[in-house]
Design an enzyme around this catalytic site. Structure first.
Site, PDB file in Angstrom:
ATOM      1  N   ASP A  74     -39.823  -0.715  61.098  1.00  0.00           N
ATOM      2  CA  ASP A  74     -39.190  -0.061  59.947  1.00  0.00           C
ATOM      3  C   ASP A  74     -37.729  -0.506  59.822  1.00  0.00           C
ATOM      4  O   ASP A  74     -36.914  -0.264  60.707  1.00  0.00           O
ATOM      5  CB  ASP A  74     -39.274   1.459  60.215  1.00  0.00           C
ATOM      6  CG  ASP A  74     -38.705   2.311  59.104  1.00  0.00           C
ATOM      7  OD1 ASP A  74     -38.290   1.765  58.083  1.00  0.00           O
ATOM      8  OD2 ASP A  74     -38.700   3.544  59.276  1.00  0.00           O
ATOM      9  N   ASP A 101     -38.890   8.737  53.521  1.00  0.00           N
ATOM     10  CA  ASP A 101     -37.776   9.047  54.415  1.00  0.00           C
ATOM     11  C   ASP A 101     -37.158  10.374  54.015  1.00  0.00           C
ATOM     12  O   ASP A 101     -36.664  10.524  52.897  1.00  0.00           O
ATOM     13  CB  ASP A 101     -36.716   7.948  54.336  1.00  0.00           C
ATOM     14  CG  ASP A 101     -37.097   6.735  55.167  1.00  0.00           C
ATOM     15  OD1 ASP A 101     -37.546   6.920  56.321  1.00  0.00           O
ATOM     16  OD2 ASP A 101     -36.956   5.605  54.676  1.00  0.00           O
TER      17      ASP A 101
HETATM   18  O1  LIG Z   1     -35.524   4.526  57.299  1.00  0.00           O
HETATM   19  C1  LIG Z   1     -35.173   3.490  56.874  1.00  0.00           C
HETATM   20  C2  LIG Z   1     -33.762   3.127  56.877  1.00  0.00           C
HETATM   21  O2  LIG Z   1     -33.044   4.226  57.289  1.00  0.00           O
HETATM   22  C3  LIG Z   1     -36.172   2.545  56.314  1.00  0.00           C
HETATM   23  O3  LIG Z   1     -37.387   3.201  55.984  1.00  0.00           O
HETATM   24  C4  LIG Z   1     -35.667   1.806  55.143  1.00  0.00           C
HETATM   25  O4  LIG Z   1     -35.937   2.521  53.966  1.00  0.00           O
HETATM   26  C5  LIG Z   1     -36.268   0.466  55.061  1.00  0.00           C
HETATM   27  O5  LIG Z   1     -35.637  -0.139  54.005  1.00  0.00           O
HETATM   28  P1  LIG Z   1     -35.299  -1.668  53.975  1.00  0.00           P
HETATM   29  O6  LIG Z   1     -34.543  -2.023  55.219  1.00  0.00           O
HETATM   30  O7  LIG Z   1     -36.630  -2.354  53.923  1.00  0.00           O
HETATM   31  O8  LIG Z   1     -34.517  -1.793  52.728  1.00  0.00           O
END
Ligand SMILES: O=C(CO)[C@@H](O)[C@H](O)COP(=O)(O)O
Length: 421
Positions: free
Chosen positions: A381, A217
């Site tokens: 996601d 990300d």
């Molecule tokens: O982009 C995003 C959130 O902004 C995702 O990629 C999160 O990183 C997923 O994380 P979890 O909800 O599994 O903790």
């Protein structure tokens, strides 16, 4: 500028060369390399005795003309082609090597000159992925002839081509060499939730648990408008790629002016850019705005794919999935990221609005895209855990991005992966 001290580095053991050889070993496991390459790696000299120095310099000198632009190694692993080409791209003579001279030699190992060659090679092979790596600079002392006793520096780079467009038994495309497990969703760990102080160890955990797709990300603190939504840039992607040649690196761009990141991310070794549909303009309002957003998205997708990366698009929970269908019709994208949370932070609650979107996408793919030969993966996601994973796979998701559920699982990463599968 402060002058750095000159030094006489032992052969093949300067700080740059030693770190380069150890990182090269870590980057690519011997099992994924042609045997000859792996064997050559094991022969790296470990002593600095003067006899060995002279012998090594002699061997290096006689080896150079053949290595320069000529050494190629091809291997076919299953139905995936791997080609490794080594090139000497910079050399310098000097009385004694200095840091500055090594830096100059290293500069010429950059990716710029290699890009056109790489693109042509990728096209002639029907796709796939090329990756350029600096193999390091090596000081050596000439052992014979008029130049005996003089020092030199040689810089080398490796170009790795991984074949693509190979169908697996399910008729699904294997993207950039990653092998999707049959009848199982791909689990793509989100590095947002890992221990950033041990990135190398955390990625090793993912690979050891059979997760060769990594989700990176990229938040700039501006597009998502929070100083805490600030994460990784091309340097981080490049460092990961230097250590790990194999994994799919999906770069999810939630940034202002995302177009600026395409080339740096390609140079860093990203496999795919997933851009945010909402960053293309106010497409949800329809009319001219939708046309403008669509034109920007198409132009961006063209840039991304012409840089040799795959391209995906991500949609926020409030975005109507049908607005991106014309973009998918272009056939330039191979993945849709359905966000089940507001982007910015891990550990949020799964929003069930994602389920209906996954179903619509699956239907559109089956009825409209697949008959035209357009392959599309559906990724979900955010908020994916052991209670939501089966719901999203039943709805048709091919890839599950999970952060908190994997990296913060009380029984460890591997147990978490098993639970999600
Ligand atoms: O982009 C995003 C959130 O902004 C995702 O990629 C999160 O990183 C997923 O994380 P979890 O909800 O599994 O903790």
């Amino acid at each position: 500028m402060a002058k750095r001290k000159q030094r006489r580095p032992p052969p093949f053991a300067s700080s740059s060369s030693s770190s380069s050889s150890s990182s090269a070993a870590a980057r690519t496991s011997p099992t994924t390399l042609p045997t000859a390459v792996a064997a050559r790696r094991r022969r790296v000299p470990s002593t600095s005795s003067s006899l060995l120095l002279t012998t090594t310099a002699f061997l290096l000198l006689s080896f150079l003309p053949r290595v320069d632009g000529a050494a190629r190694e091809d291997a076919v692993r299953g139905r995936r082609t791997i080609e490794i080409r080594r090139e000497v791209v910079g050399a310098a003579s000097c009385d004694r090597p200095t840091h500055e001279q090594e830096d100059d030699a290293r500069t010429s190992v950059g990716t710029s000159g290699a890009r056109d060659v790489l693109r042509a090679s990728a096209e002639s092979r029907g796709g796939g992925r090329d990756h350029v790596e600096e193999e390091g600079t090596r000081p050596f002392q000439r052992g014979r002839g008029k130049m005996a006793g003089k020092w030199g520096i040689v810089a080398r780079r490796r170009i790795i081509h991984r074949g693509g467009n190979v169908d697996d038994d399910n008729g699904r495309h294997q993207l950039h060499g990653a092998v999707p497990p049959k009848d199982e969703p791909i689990i793509s760990p989100s590095l947002l939730a890992c221990d950033w102080s041990d990135m190398k160890g955390e990625i090793k955990k993912c690979l050891d648990a059979g997760c060769p797709w990594l989700h990176v990300d990229v938040f700039d603190g501006v597009f998502l408008d929070s100083p805490n939504a600030l994460t990784f840039g091309p340097q981080m992607v490049g460092s990961i790629r230097k250590r790990f040649a194999d994994p799919v690196l999906d770069v999810h761009l939630c940034v202002d002016r995302p177009q600026r990141y395409a080339r740096p991310m390609a140079d860093a070794g990203a496999t795919r850019i997933i851009f945010q549909w909402e960053a293309m303009g106010d497409g949800n309002d329809g009319g001219d705005e939708l046309d403008d957003a669509l034109s920007s998205a198409i132009a961006f997708a063209k840039d991304i794919t012409s840089l040799g990366m795959a391209c995906g698009v991500s949609i926020n929970p409030e975005t109507d999935v049908a607005t991106i269908f014309p973009l998918l019709d272009t056939g330039m994208l191979d993945l849709v990221d359905v966000l089940a949370v507001e982007p910015g932070f891990g550990g949020q609650q799964f929003n069930h609005v994602a389920i209906q979107k996954i179903e619509s996408l699956r239907q559109y793919r089956d009825q409209s895209l697949s008959p035209r030969g357009i392959d599309l993966k559906i990724l979900v996601d955010g908020g994916v855990n052991n209670s939501t994973s089966s719901v999203v796979t039943d709805a048709g998701a091919d890839i599950l991005v999970a952060g908190t559920a994997l990296f913060r699982h009380p029984r460890g990463f591997e147990a978490a992966v098993k639970e999600l599968r």
